[in-house]
Design an enzyme around this catalytic site. Structure first.
Site, PDB file in Angstrom:
ATOM      1  N   HIS A  79       0.870  -1.124   0.020  1.00 37.76           N
ATOM      2  CA  HIS A  79      -0.104   0.039   0.045  1.00 37.76           C
ATOM      3  C   HIS A  79       0.765   1.273  -0.105  1.00 37.76           C
ATOM      4  O   HIS A  79       0.370   2.447  -0.557  1.00 37.76           O
ATOM      5  CB  HIS A  79      -0.950  -0.021   1.167  1.00 37.76           C
ATOM      6  CG  HIS A  79      -0.408   0.156   2.395  1.00 37.76           C
ATOM      7  ND1 HIS A  79       0.286  -0.920   3.094  1.00 37.76           N
ATOM      8  CD2 HIS A  79      -0.163   1.161   3.350  1.00 37.76           C
ATOM      9  CE1 HIS A  79       0.648  -0.469   4.330  1.00 37.76           C
ATOM     10  NE2 HIS A  79       0.477   0.686   4.672  1.00 37.76           N
ATOM     11  N   ARG A  80       2.077   1.153   0.328  1.00 34.33           N
ATOM     12  CA  ARG A  80       2.901   2.239   0.281  1.00 34.33           C
ATOM     13  C   ARG A  80       4.116   2.321  -0.984  1.00 34.33           C
ATOM     14  O   ARG A  80       4.418   3.299  -1.188  1.00 34.33           O
ATOM     15  CB  ARG A  80       3.735   2.335   1.650  1.00 34.33           C
ATOM     16  CG  ARG A  80       2.950   2.324   2.951  1.00 34.33           C
ATOM     17  CD  ARG A  80       3.651   3.351   3.910  1.00 34.33           C
ATOM     18  NE  ARG A  80       3.306   4.715   3.412  1.00 34.33           N
ATOM     19  CZ  ARG A  80       4.117   5.761   4.218  1.00 34.33           C
ATOM     20  NH1 ARG A  80       4.416   5.390   5.649  1.00 34.33           N
ATOM     21  NH2 ARG A  80       3.971   6.863   3.701  1.00 34.33           N
ATOM     22  N   GLU A 140      12.901   3.272   3.286  1.00 35.23           N
ATOM     23  CA  GLU A 140      11.751   4.076   4.007  1.00 35.23           C
ATOM     24  C   GLU A 140      11.861   5.483   4.209  1.00 35.23           C
ATOM     25  O   GLU A 140      11.320   6.052   4.811  1.00 35.23           O
ATOM     26  CB  GLU A 140      11.494   3.283   5.138  1.00 35.23           C
ATOM     27  CG  GLU A 140      11.422   1.552   5.081  1.00 35.23           C
ATOM     28  CD  GLU A 140      10.031   1.584   4.668  1.00 35.23           C
ATOM     29  OE1 GLU A 140       9.209   1.970   5.127  1.00 35.23           O
ATOM     30  OE2 GLU A 140       9.822   0.541   3.620  1.00 35.23           O
ATOM     31  N   HIS A 149      10.874   1.218  12.151  1.00 36.03           N
ATOM     32  CA  HIS A 149      11.865   2.106  11.573  1.00 36.03           C
ATOM     33  C   HIS A 149      12.607   2.819  12.666  1.00 36.03           C
ATOM     34  O   HIS A 149      12.260   2.681  14.087  1.00 36.03           O
ATOM     35  CB  HIS A 149      10.784   3.397  11.090  1.00 36.03           C
ATOM     36  CG  HIS A 149      10.000   3.089   9.903  1.00 36.03           C
ATOM     37  ND1 HIS A 149       8.716   3.616   9.846  1.00 36.03           N
ATOM     38  CD2 HIS A 149      10.412   2.415   8.765  1.00 36.03           C
ATOM     39  CE1 HIS A 149       8.490   3.228   8.408  1.00 36.03           C
ATOM     40  NE2 HIS A 149       9.529   2.483   7.970  1.00 36.03           N
ATOM     41  N   ASP A 185      12.964   5.966  13.421  1.00 37.75           N
ATOM     42  CA  ASP A 185      12.541   6.830  14.240  1.00 37.75           C
ATOM     43  C   ASP A 185      11.457   6.515  15.570  1.00 37.75           C
ATOM     44  O   ASP A 185      10.582   7.337  16.000  1.00 37.75           O
ATOM     45  CB  ASP A 185      11.720   7.966  13.321  1.00 37.75           C
ATOM     46  CG  ASP A 185      10.556   7.213  12.444  1.00 37.75           C
ATOM     47  OD1 ASP A 185      10.079   6.228  12.655  1.00 37.75           O
ATOM     48  OD2 ASP A 185      10.125   8.200  11.607  1.00 37.75           O
ATOM     49  N   ASN A 188      -2.973   4.298  13.762  1.00 35.66           N
ATOM     50  CA  ASN A 188      -2.370   3.621  12.741  1.00 35.66           C
ATOM     51  C   ASN A 188      -0.950   3.607  12.750  1.00 35.66           C
ATOM     52  O   ASN A 188      -0.361   3.117  11.545  1.00 35.66           O
ATOM     53  CB  ASN A 188      -2.778   4.260  11.365  1.00 35.66           C
ATOM     54  CG  ASN A 188      -3.706   3.667  10.532  1.00 35.66           C
ATOM     55  OD1 ASN A 188      -3.906   2.313  10.446  1.00 35.66           O
ATOM     56  ND2 ASN A 188      -4.459   4.088   9.651  1.00 35.66           N
ATOM     57  N   CYS A 241       6.453  10.545  12.577  1.00 33.00           N
ATOM     58  CA  CYS A 241       6.087  10.218  11.112  1.00 33.00           C
ATOM     59  C   CYS A 241       5.477  11.296  10.081  1.00 33.00           C
ATOM     60  O   CYS A 241       5.487  11.164   9.159  1.00 33.00           O
ATOM     61  CB  CYS A 241       4.944   9.204  11.550  1.00 33.00           C
ATOM     62  SG  CYS A 241       5.745   7.599  12.099  1.00 33.00           S
TER      63      CYS A 241
END
Length: 444
Positions: A137-138, A174, A250, A252, A362, A368
């Protein structure tokens, strides 16, 4: 030349929903199938942007992607009218339809990796959209992301736009979620810090066993080459595979940095002492590391609160502020640690708390939602001014959200063809508000 760090936040799109698409993101999976509130989500994001702009920071807006992505559905064999495509996808492949409706581009830390002109040999700001190949989806975002960035940063004299890396797992990228830049002043040459989860071409290194390592070492090296970075000002570290397997998908989620400060968990990296040594050697003895011990904040608490998915900001008045989601206040362990951190005078002067529950549900916190772009005075003047937050823009965008967004959305609603019309109508108007031109496929 004097420079500033601008934050460009993703504007939450009108199809914001909880479909649980991101494997390895615990919050995304936990809240799958719950009802979302796109209107509230967009307003929470806008409120954060406006608050930071009011503090004197440069704050920009990145438009959402066109959703649903009907071109992808056609490529995957659905045909006929747009209404028929949506109905057939909903009937035969609802998760695929959810993927093509995803509003995940709101998390613009994954939009691209950005290197300031002070670091690059051609003295331009370099942008590489992230290919995001690990999650379907990304992975469909990067082409439109590139168009958006070119519309926002249009001057080729100042800005160098690259295509995404090859869309294969060997070069899984990413974006800024695995990239941090350290410096003393923003206009100085900095040290660019890339973090990866695995080596694609070398199996000697440990990898996570449960969840995927989304960023590869090879992608980090490729971006450093594309951005014309000097190896003397580059550090590449491996994320601790054990924490990836606990849901730290990630860097982060386990660390944040700004200027000469790294704020991270003690379990963030493989051979963490060596990572610190490299950064100190390249940044100098005044490089500050604030390491959070597991005894103070567990990995579970770090993930559920998103303590590290925060923004570490230098205000114009000289203060350093840590921007946290409200969940940090609601976790007693994290709240206690943050209070001790500020009182200990280790370099973080104060904390700001934001309600970002729609995004957090989510799996996306303050970090983010933003893409950091260091700009000198000339480069800032070359940015499309209509994508920068002002009092007037805040009012207009809130009115736009009120006009076009639903206040409740569940996965079953994605089968409604009217949502397509609503989304396109909203985005068509938004491109005029932000002066982006005809960037969406339906506008061609």
């Amino acid at each position: 030349m004097k420079a500033v760090e601008a934050n460009f936040d993703g504007l939450v799109g009108p199809t914001h929903n909880y479909s649980g698409l991101s494997y390895g993101n615990i919050a995304s999976a936990k809240n799958s199938a719950k009802a979302s509130n796109p209107k509230q989500a967009a307003k929470q994001g806008l409120a954060k942007m406006k608050t930071l702009a009011d503090l004197g920071l440069v704050q920009g807006i990145i438009a959402p992607q066109e959703r649903p992505d009907l071109i992808t559905l056609r490529r995957l064999g659905f045909s006929g009218s747009e209404q028929h495509i949506i109905q057939q996808a909903a009937k035969h492949s609802p998760k695929l339809l959810s993927s093509c409706y995803s509003a995940s581009s709101m998390w613009t830390a994954n939009a691209a990796t950005v290197s300031p002109s002070a670091d690059t040999s051609d003295k331009r700001v370099h942008f590489t959209p992230a290919n995001l190949v690990n999650q379907f989806h990304r992975s469909i975002e990067h082409v439109t992301t590139g168009k958006l960035l070119k519309a926002m940063f249009p001057n080729e004299q100042h800005f160098h736009h690259h295509d995404a890396l090859p869309t294969v797992n060997h070069f899984g990228d990413e974006g800024a979620a695995n990239h941090t830049r350290f410096c003393r002043e923003y206009g100085d040459t900095g040290v660019e810090f890339f973090v990866h989860g695995r080596h694609a071409f070398d199996n000697r290194f440990t990898q996570p066993q449960k969840y995927p390592a989304r960023q590869t070492f090879e992608a980090c090296e490729a971006i450093a080459r594309l951005h014309q970075l000097d190896e003397a000002n580059l550090v590449i570290a491996q994320q601790n595979p054990a924490v990836i397997d606990q849901g730290v998908f990630h860097n982060d989620v386990i660390a944040v940095g700004n200027r000469n400060t790294l704020f991270c968990h003690e379990q963030a990296y493989v051979d963490q002492a060596n990572v610190y040594a490299q950064l100190k050697q390249k940044m100098g003895d005044d490089f500050r590391i604030i390491e959070v011990p597991t005894s103070s904040v567990s990995i579970d608490s770090a993930i559920s609160s998103y303590l590290f998915n925060s923004q570490l900001l230098s205000l114009p008045n000289g203060e350093t502020v840590l921007v946290l989601p409200q969940e940090c206040e609601e976790n007693s362990q994290v709240k206690r640690y943050v209070e001790q951190l500020v009182s200990s005078q280790q370099g973080i002067d104060k904390v700001m708390i934001f309600d970002l529950k729609q995004s957090m549900a989510n799996g996306g916190g303050p970090a983010c939602l933003r893409l950091r772009v260091v700009l000198n005075e000339q480069e800032l003047q070359a940015v499309n001014p209509d994508v920068l937050m002002t009092d007037h823009k805040f009012t207009i965008l809130n009115q736009w959200v009120d006009k076009h967004y639903r206040d409740r959305l569940v996965e079953a609603d994605l089968a409604d063809p009217h949502l397509l019309v609503e989304s396109r109508t909203a985005l068509d108007e938004l491109t005029q508000i932000l002066n982006l031109g005809s960037i969406y496929n339906f506008q061609q």
